[in-house]
Design a protein around this motif. Structure first.
Motif, PDB file in Angstrom:
ATOM      1  N   ALA A 173       0.843  -1.212   0.130  1.00  0.00           N
ATOM      2  CA  ALA A 173      -0.028  -0.030   0.060  1.00  0.00           C
ATOM      3  C   ALA A 173       0.913   1.218  -0.035  1.00  0.00           C
ATOM      4  O   ALA A 173       0.666   2.157  -0.702  1.00  0.00           O
ATOM      5  N   ILE A 174       2.006   1.194   0.721  1.00  0.00           N
ATOM      6  CA  ILE A 174       2.816   2.537   0.926  1.00  0.00           C
ATOM      7  C   ILE A 174       3.509   2.748  -0.459  1.00  0.00           C
ATOM      8  O   ILE A 174       3.678   3.598  -0.983  1.00  0.00           O
ATOM      9  N   ILE A 175       4.005   1.475  -1.076  1.00  0.00           N
ATOM     10  CA  ILE A 175       4.606   1.655  -2.449  1.00  0.00           C
ATOM     11  C   ILE A 175       3.711   2.048  -3.460  1.00  0.00           C
ATOM     12  O   ILE A 175       4.058   3.008  -4.236  1.00  0.00           O
ATOM     13  N   GLY A 176       2.502   1.489  -3.498  1.00  0.00           N
ATOM     14  CA  GLY A 176       1.533   1.894  -4.419  1.00  0.00           C
ATOM     15  C   GLY A 176       1.054   3.342  -4.426  1.00  0.00           C
ATOM     16  O   GLY A 176       1.059   3.881  -5.222  1.00  0.00           O
ATOM     17  N   SER A 177       0.880   3.848  -3.069  1.00  0.00           N
ATOM     18  CA  SER A 177       0.615   5.164  -2.850  1.00  0.00           C
ATOM     19  C   SER A 177       1.959   6.086  -3.447  1.00  0.00           C
ATOM     20  O   SER A 177       1.432   7.316  -4.036  1.00  0.00           O
TER      21      SER A 177
ATOM     22  N   LEU B  50       1.552   6.157  -7.277  1.00  0.00           N
ATOM     23  CA  LEU B  50       0.262   6.800  -7.725  1.00  0.00           C
ATOM     24  C   LEU B  50       0.901   8.246  -7.454  1.00  0.00           C
ATOM     25  O   LEU B  50       0.568   9.062  -8.553  1.00  0.00           O
ATOM     26  N   ARG B  51       1.339   8.838  -6.505  1.00  0.00           N
ATOM     27  CA  ARG B  51       1.609  10.267  -6.183  1.00  0.00           C
ATOM     28  C   ARG B  51       2.478  10.768  -7.251  1.00  0.00           C
ATOM     29  O   ARG B  51       2.207  11.877  -7.711  1.00  0.00           O
ATOM     30  N   GLN B  52       3.475  10.052  -7.740  1.00  0.00           N
ATOM     31  CA  GLN B  52       4.333  10.430  -8.846  1.00  0.00           C
ATOM     32  C   GLN B  52       4.029  10.397 -10.082  1.00  0.00           C
ATOM     33  O   GLN B  52       4.236  11.534 -10.893  1.00  0.00           O
ATOM     34  N   VAL B  53       3.281   9.254 -10.550  1.00  0.00           N
ATOM     35  CA  VAL B  53       2.712   9.286 -11.840  1.00  0.00           C
ATOM     36  C   VAL B  53       1.389   9.971 -12.244  1.00  0.00           C
ATOM     37  O   VAL B  53       1.088  10.320 -13.418  1.00  0.00           O
ATOM     38  N   ALA B  54       0.645  10.212 -11.161  1.00  0.00           N
ATOM     39  CA  ALA B  54      -0.659  10.734 -11.609  1.00  0.00           C
ATOM     40  C   ALA B  54      -0.991  11.955 -10.852  1.00  0.00           C
ATOM     41  O   ALA B  54      -1.920  12.598 -11.434  1.00  0.00           O
ATOM     42  N   LEU B  55      -0.434  12.472  -9.781  1.00  0.00           N
ATOM     43  CA  LEU B  55      -0.743  13.667  -9.359  1.00  0.00           C
ATOM     44  C   LEU B  55       0.301  14.959  -9.886  1.00  0.00           C
ATOM     45  O   LEU B  55       1.343  14.534 -10.563  1.00  0.00           O
ATOM     46  N   PRO B  56      -0.257  16.058 -10.280  1.00  0.00           N
ATOM     47  CA  PRO B  56       0.416  16.681 -11.083  1.00  0.00           C
ATOM     48  C   PRO B  56       1.658  17.294 -10.209  1.00  0.00           C
ATOM     49  O   PRO B  56       1.738  17.574  -8.904  1.00  0.00           O
ATOM     50  N   GLN B  57       2.848  17.550 -10.867  1.00  0.00           N
ATOM     51  CA  GLN B  57       3.967  17.797 -10.244  1.00  0.00           C
ATOM     52  C   GLN B  57       4.128  19.485 -10.129  1.00  0.00           C
ATOM     53  O   GLN B  57       3.894  20.264 -11.161  1.00  0.00           O
TER      54      GLN B  57
ATOM     55  N   ILE C  32      10.123   3.355  -3.336  1.00  0.00           N
ATOM     56  CA  ILE C  32      10.175   3.140  -1.729  1.00  0.00           C
ATOM     57  C   ILE C  32      10.274   4.427  -0.887  1.00  0.00           C
ATOM     58  O   ILE C  32      11.316   5.312  -1.342  1.00  0.00           O
ATOM     59  N   PRO C  33       9.318   5.260  -0.413  1.00  0.00           N
ATOM     60  CA  PRO C  33       9.467   6.530   0.147  1.00  0.00           C
ATOM     61  C   PRO C  33      10.507   6.602   1.087  1.00  0.00           C
ATOM     62  O   PRO C  33      10.794   5.529   1.701  1.00  0.00           O
TER      63      PRO C  33
END
Length: 547
Positions: free
Chosen positions: A42-46, A49-56, A68-69
């Protein structure tokens, strides 16, 4: 069992978490394993997702993709930094950010990138904020990065004052004597003992660099004190100068305790020398210790004896690491290139041969008159920069101009306060866009008139002159070749290093031939603070016609 199952299920349901009934029937250890795996997924997936889906944020440098965060790109970067840098440059450009154990590291590559960091103002970047947690436990309090930058610049001036032309002129004969003692007694290599010996080159050069540095810079009392106990103190102190110490400075480990004990012992060792000199109980030369004594800061505060002790430790440790690495890499390349080895030997004969057929002594002046010697050292430093990453802490936002950030899109970035900015001069020195056959050891490139090498040296040594507080020095921050750093933190021991390396290499090629004792040229070990060769096995053989 049913009561336990029901209570657990009821609690999770109250929290809005639906757990399959089959999971609750599993043994507890298996539940824990599955739970941890699920949480990690879940941590890795989140994070993905944050890197590829959310605007930078377009105003910030792009961030290197990582799974891995917190851990970030630590494994990718740590295994081979240069591969990491070049691959990231191809994907993100000259400026990008990567995550390293919770730190946000912004890399600025190329000559302009080096200038952004190494030429940065103290109001924007600070070396002490990046390194003090590593260096202070090793060097000691009050010196180097455990003091304001203005004080460090004055300390560098004190050191530079001790490296006079007269002092440098006195060093080659002392280094020669140490080389003869080392090869005869430590390695047993002489006409009356062994004619060939196989050595771990890095181990041997590390010992020889300490011996020659202690006899010259440090003084004869320090050289006389290098016995088993001192060697153990040095080894324990050196154990505190690792990537682990850099990332985690205060772990409760035995090696950290040994480091702290050794630091005090070595500091006291130097203090005893200073005290004996004050009492007039020793006959000493005018060495670095005597040069530092009586030094006074601009505000009238004198350099204390403890400060001198800590500066002497810093000189011994810092110089030993870089010179051991450079001498080892140089001799490895000579062992791999017998043709260059022979040319270097002939250069010694052509320059130093006397009427009786013997070779005259190496001198400080002659070092500047040996073009091939100069070329092999420069080429080794180009290919094997001792430090692959130079850090600064960003203390105020740094604007990155479009010419560096994103030339094609003419977009600028901001490197925010709190980031670390990383310079990698070795990237410029190995860049195929700048150097032909950049991964091949080619000393001849430095002999080409108006070639890239000569131009790079001109930029490094004759660019804008700046006095940061330790005397006028070429800024050199935009040169594609920076063997001794650039800007305010440029090494003041540059001339000593060339003198030491040239004299040692000259002694070796005069008396011995070298041969690699491994099937292929040694690979690079990037898991240490200094870039070192792996398994550097070389044989030394007495020359048949020793002169």
């Amino acid at each position: 069992m049913n009561d336990t199952f029901s209570s657990k299920t009821s609690l999770l349901n109250d929290l809005g978490i639906q757990i399959p009934s089959w999971y609750m029937t599993l043994p507890l250890p298996l539940q824990i394993v599955i739970g941890l795996f699920g949480s990690l997924t879940a941590i890795i997936g989140s994070n993905v997702l944050r890197q590829v889906a959310l605007p930078q944020n377009k105003n910030l440098p792009p961030v290197v993709f990582h799974y891995i965060p917190w851990f970030g790109s630590a494994a990718y970067y740590g295994e081979d930094p240069y591969k990491f840098f070049f691959e990231c440059r191809d994907k993100y450009g000259d400026v990008f950010t990567f995550i390293l154990m919770g730190r946000r590291i912004t890399v600025a590559l190329g000559p302009k990138g080096n200038n952004l960091s190494l030429g940065g103002k103290t109001s924007q970047v600070r070396a002490e904020d990046a390194y003090t947690h590593l260096t202070t436990p090793v060097f000691g309090k009050g010196v180097v990065y455990d003091c304001p930058n203005e004080m460090l610049m004055q300390q560098k001036k004190f050191i530079k004052s001790g490296l006079t032309t007269e002092a440098l002129q006195s060093y080659p004969p002392l280094i020669d004597d140490e080389c003869e003692e080392f090869f005869d007694h430590e390695l047993g290599l002489s006409k009356t003992k062994k004619s060939t010996v196989k050595v771990d080159l890095l181990k041997s050069m590390s010992e020889l660099i300490i011996l020659t540095a202690s006899r010259t810079l440090q003084g004869k009392e320090v050289r006389a004190g290098i016995n088993g106990k001192f060697a153990q103190y040095y080894e324990d102190l050196d154990g505190g100068f690792t990537p682990l110490n850099f990332m985690f400075p205060n772990l409760p480990l035995p090696s950290y305790r040994r480091r702290d004990k050794a630091q005090k012992a070595m500091s006291d060792f130097y203090m005893k020398i200073i005290e004996d000199r004050k009492k007039g109980e020793t006959d000493h030369e005018h060495d670095m210790i005597s040069s530092l004594q009586g030094s006074v800061y601009k505000d009238g505060v004198p350099l204390t004896d403890r400060d001198i002790s800590h500066i002497m430790i810093a000189l011994l440790m810092a110089g030993q690491h870089t010179s051991s690495a450079t001498s080892s890499w140089t001799l490895l390349h000579l062992a791999d290139r017998p043709d260059i080895q022979e040319q270097l030997y002939q250069e010694q004969i052509n320059y130093f041969k006397k009427s009786d057929g013997t070779l005259g002594p190496m001198t400080y002046e002659s070092i500047k008159e040996l073009p091939l010697m100069d070329s092999i050292i420069r080429e080794t430093l180009r290919m094997h920069a001792p430090i692959h990453s130079i850090y600064r802490k960003v203390i105020s936002d740094i604007p990155v101009p479009p010419s560096l950030a994103s030339p094609s899109e003419q977009q600028s970035y901001i490197i925010p306060k709190g980031h670390f900015i990383l310079a990698a001069p070795g990237v410029s020195q190995m860049d195929p866009r700048i150097w032909s056959n950049s991964t091949t050891w080619t000393p001849e490139r430095w002999l080409e008139e108006k070639g890239v090498g000569q131009t790079a040296v001109e930029t490094y040594t004759k660019s804008e002159q700046v006095d940061y507080g330790f005397g006028s020095v070429s800024k050199g921050t935009e040169s594609p070749y920076q063997p001794f750093g650039a800007g305010r933190h440029r090494c003041v021991g540059e001339q000593f290093a060339y003198t030491q390396l040239s004299t040692i290499i000259a002694y070796i090629v005069r008396h011995y031939t070298l041969k690699l004792e491994v099937p292929t040229f040694p690979e690079t070990n990037y898991r240490t603070m200094i870039v070192l060769p792996k398994n550097p096995q070389v044989s030394f053989t007495l020359r048949k016609q020793e002169v």
